[in-house]
Design a protein around this motif. Structure first.
Motif, PDB file in Angstrom:
ATOM      1  N   ASN A 156     128.679  96.504  41.105  1.00 53.06           N
ATOM      2  CA  ASN A 156     127.543  97.026  41.855  1.00 53.06           C
ATOM      3  C   ASN A 156     126.683  97.991  41.047  1.00 53.06           C
ATOM      4  N   SER A 157     127.040  98.244  39.800  1.00 52.26           N
ATOM      5  CA  SER A 157     126.271  99.183  38.979  1.00 52.26           C
ATOM      6  C   SER A 157     125.058  98.464  38.376  1.00 52.26           C
ATOM      7  N   PRO A 158     124.049  99.238  37.994  1.00 50.76           N
ATOM      8  CA  PRO A 158     122.879  98.600  37.387  1.00 50.76           C
ATOM      9  C   PRO A 158     123.255  97.978  36.043  1.00 50.76           C
ATOM     10  N   PRO A 159     122.470  97.008  35.603  1.00 48.31           N
ATOM     11  CA  PRO A 159     122.794  96.368  34.327  1.00 48.31           C
ATOM     12  C   PRO A 159     122.692  97.367  33.169  1.00 48.31           C
ATOM     13  N   GLY A 160     123.512  97.170  32.174  1.00 47.99           N
ATOM     14  CA  GLY A 160     123.484  98.020  30.990  1.00 47.99           C
ATOM     15  C   GLY A 160     122.504  97.476  29.969  1.00 47.99           C
ATOM     16  N   LYS A 161     122.528  98.073  28.785  1.00 46.04           N
ATOM     17  CA  LYS A 161     121.656  97.631  27.696  1.00 46.04           C
ATOM     18  C   LYS A 161     122.203  96.338  27.111  1.00 46.04           C
ATOM     19  N   PRO A 162     121.327  95.510  26.559  1.00 43.57           N
ATOM     20  CA  PRO A 162     121.812  94.318  25.844  1.00 43.57           C
ATOM     21  C   PRO A 162     122.668  94.750  24.646  1.00 43.57           C
ATOM     22  N   TRP A 163     123.631  93.910  24.258  1.00 46.89           N
ATOM     23  CA  TRP A 163     124.569  94.262  23.201  1.00 46.89           C
ATOM     24  C   TRP A 163     123.856  94.647  21.901  1.00 46.89           C
ATOM     25  N   GLY A 164     122.848  93.908  21.501  1.00 46.16           N
ATOM     26  CA  GLY A 164     122.150  94.209  20.251  1.00 46.16           C
ATOM     27  C   GLY A 164     121.563  95.613  20.249  1.00 46.16           C
ATOM     28  N   GLU A 165     120.937  96.002  21.364  1.00 47.19           N
ATOM     29  CA  GLU A 165     120.349  97.338  21.476  1.00 47.19           C
ATOM     30  C   GLU A 165     121.446  98.411  21.491  1.00 47.19           C
ATOM     31  N   LEU A 166     122.491  98.168  22.242  1.00 49.04           N
ATOM     32  CA  LEU A 166     123.606  99.111  22.321  1.00 49.04           C
ATOM     33  C   LEU A 166     124.269  99.266  20.960  1.00 49.04           C
ATOM     34  N   ARG A 167     124.472  98.151  20.272  1.00 48.07           N
ATOM     35  CA  ARG A 167     125.098  98.176  18.937  1.00 48.07           C
ATOM     36  C   ARG A 167     124.259  99.007  17.980  1.00 48.07           C
ATOM     37  N   GLY A 168     122.948  98.802  17.996  1.00 44.86           N
ATOM     38  CA  GLY A 168     122.058  99.567  17.127  1.00 44.86           C
ATOM     39  C   GLY A 168     122.149 101.067  17.404  1.00 44.86           C
ATOM     40  N   ASP A 169     122.157 101.436  18.674  1.00 37.59           N
ATOM     41  CA  ASP A 169     122.282 102.853  19.041  1.00 37.59           C
ATOM     42  C   ASP A 169     123.603 103.437  18.529  1.00 37.59           C
ATOM     43  N   LEU A 170     124.680 102.691  18.691  1.00 37.64           N
ATOM     44  CA  LEU A 170     125.983 103.166  18.238  1.00 37.64           C
ATOM     45  C   LEU A 170     126.036 103.311  16.720  1.00 37.64           C
ATOM     46  N   LEU A 171     125.453 102.355  16.009  1.00 36.14           N
ATOM     47  CA  LEU A 171     125.445 102.430  14.549  1.00 36.14           C
ATOM     48  C   LEU A 171     124.620 103.621  14.063  1.00 36.14           C
ATOM     49  N   LYS A 172     123.511 103.894  14.716  1.00 35.13           N
ATOM     50  CA  LYS A 172     122.700 105.055  14.349  1.00 35.13           C
ATOM     51  C   LYS A 172     123.490 106.343  14.543  1.00 35.13           C
ATOM     52  N   ARG A 173     124.202 106.437  15.654  1.00 32.44           N
ATOM     53  CA  ARG A 173     124.985 107.641  15.929  1.00 32.44           C
ATOM     54  C   ARG A 173     126.153 107.789  14.982  1.00 32.44           C
ATOM     55  N   ALA A 174     126.673 106.664  14.469  1.00 28.90           N
ATOM     56  CA  ALA A 174     127.842 106.697  13.599  1.00 28.90           C
ATOM     57  C   ALA A 174     127.487 107.050  12.157  1.00 28.90           C
ATOM     58  N   LYS A 175     126.238 106.887  11.764  1.00 28.45           N
ATOM     59  CA  LYS A 175     125.842 107.180  10.384  1.00 28.45           C
ATOM     60  C   LYS A 175     125.865 108.687  10.161  1.00 28.45           C
ATOM     61  N   PRO A 176     126.381 109.109   8.991  1.00 32.34           N
ATOM     62  CA  PRO A 176     126.367 110.540   8.697  1.00 32.34           C
ATOM     63  C   PRO A 176     124.936 111.016   8.469  1.00 32.34           C
ATOM     64  N   PRO A 177     124.647 112.262   8.772  1.00 34.57           N
ATOM     65  CA  PRO A 177     123.292 112.774   8.558  1.00 34.57           C
ATOM     66  C   PRO A 177     122.929 112.701   7.083  1.00 34.57           C
ATOM     67  N   ALA A 178     121.625 112.542   6.806  1.00 35.51           N
ATOM     68  CA  ALA A 178     121.159 112.455   5.420  1.00 35.51           C
ATOM     69  C   ALA A 178     121.512 113.721   4.674  1.00 35.51           C
ATOM     70  N   GLY A 179     121.976 113.590   3.439  1.00 35.30           N
ATOM     71  CA  GLY A 179     122.327 114.734   2.623  1.00 35.30           C
ATOM     72  C   GLY A 179     123.724 115.273   2.895  1.00 35.30           C
ATOM     73  N   ALA A 180     124.472 114.613   3.738  1.00 39.92           N
ATOM     74  CA  ALA A 180     125.820 115.124   4.038  1.00 39.92           C
ATOM     75  C   ALA A 180     126.851 114.497   3.147  1.00 39.92           C
TER      76      ALA A 180
END
Length: 83
Positions: free
Chosen positions: A59-83
């Motif tokens: 009954n919950s609203p639909p989530g993000k498509p896998w490709g979009e969700l995957r991209g968001d997760l990969l961005k969050r997983a990358k270490p900050p520049a210069g680290a």
């Protein structure tokens, strides 16, 4: 696991029913029969909880498509520049 004693009061008709169930089903004691009932009830409660969680998900609203969700997760997983 340590056991704790509990006392229950039953009318004669229920006591007779429990006695018969213990005898018919081969339980070693009244306590064994009651423990089995509690375990079965515990299992049913877990099933009810799982059904409720599944219904909430359906009954919950639909989530993000896998490709979009995957991209968001990969961005969050990358270490900050210069680290």
């Amino acid at each position: 696991m340590p056991t704790i004693t509990m006392n229950i009061s039953l009318p004669d008709t229920l006591k007779a029913f429990v006695d018969q169930r213990v005898a018919d089903r081969g339980y070693g004691s009244h306590s064994e029969y009651v423990r089995d009932l509690v375990r079965k009830d515990e299992l049913e409660a877990a099933k009810e909880q799982m059904r409720a969680l599944i219904a909430a998900g359906l009954n919950s609203p639909p989530g993000k498509p896998w490709g979009e969700l995957r991209g968001d997760l990969l961005k969050r997983a990358k270490p900050p520049a210069g680290a």
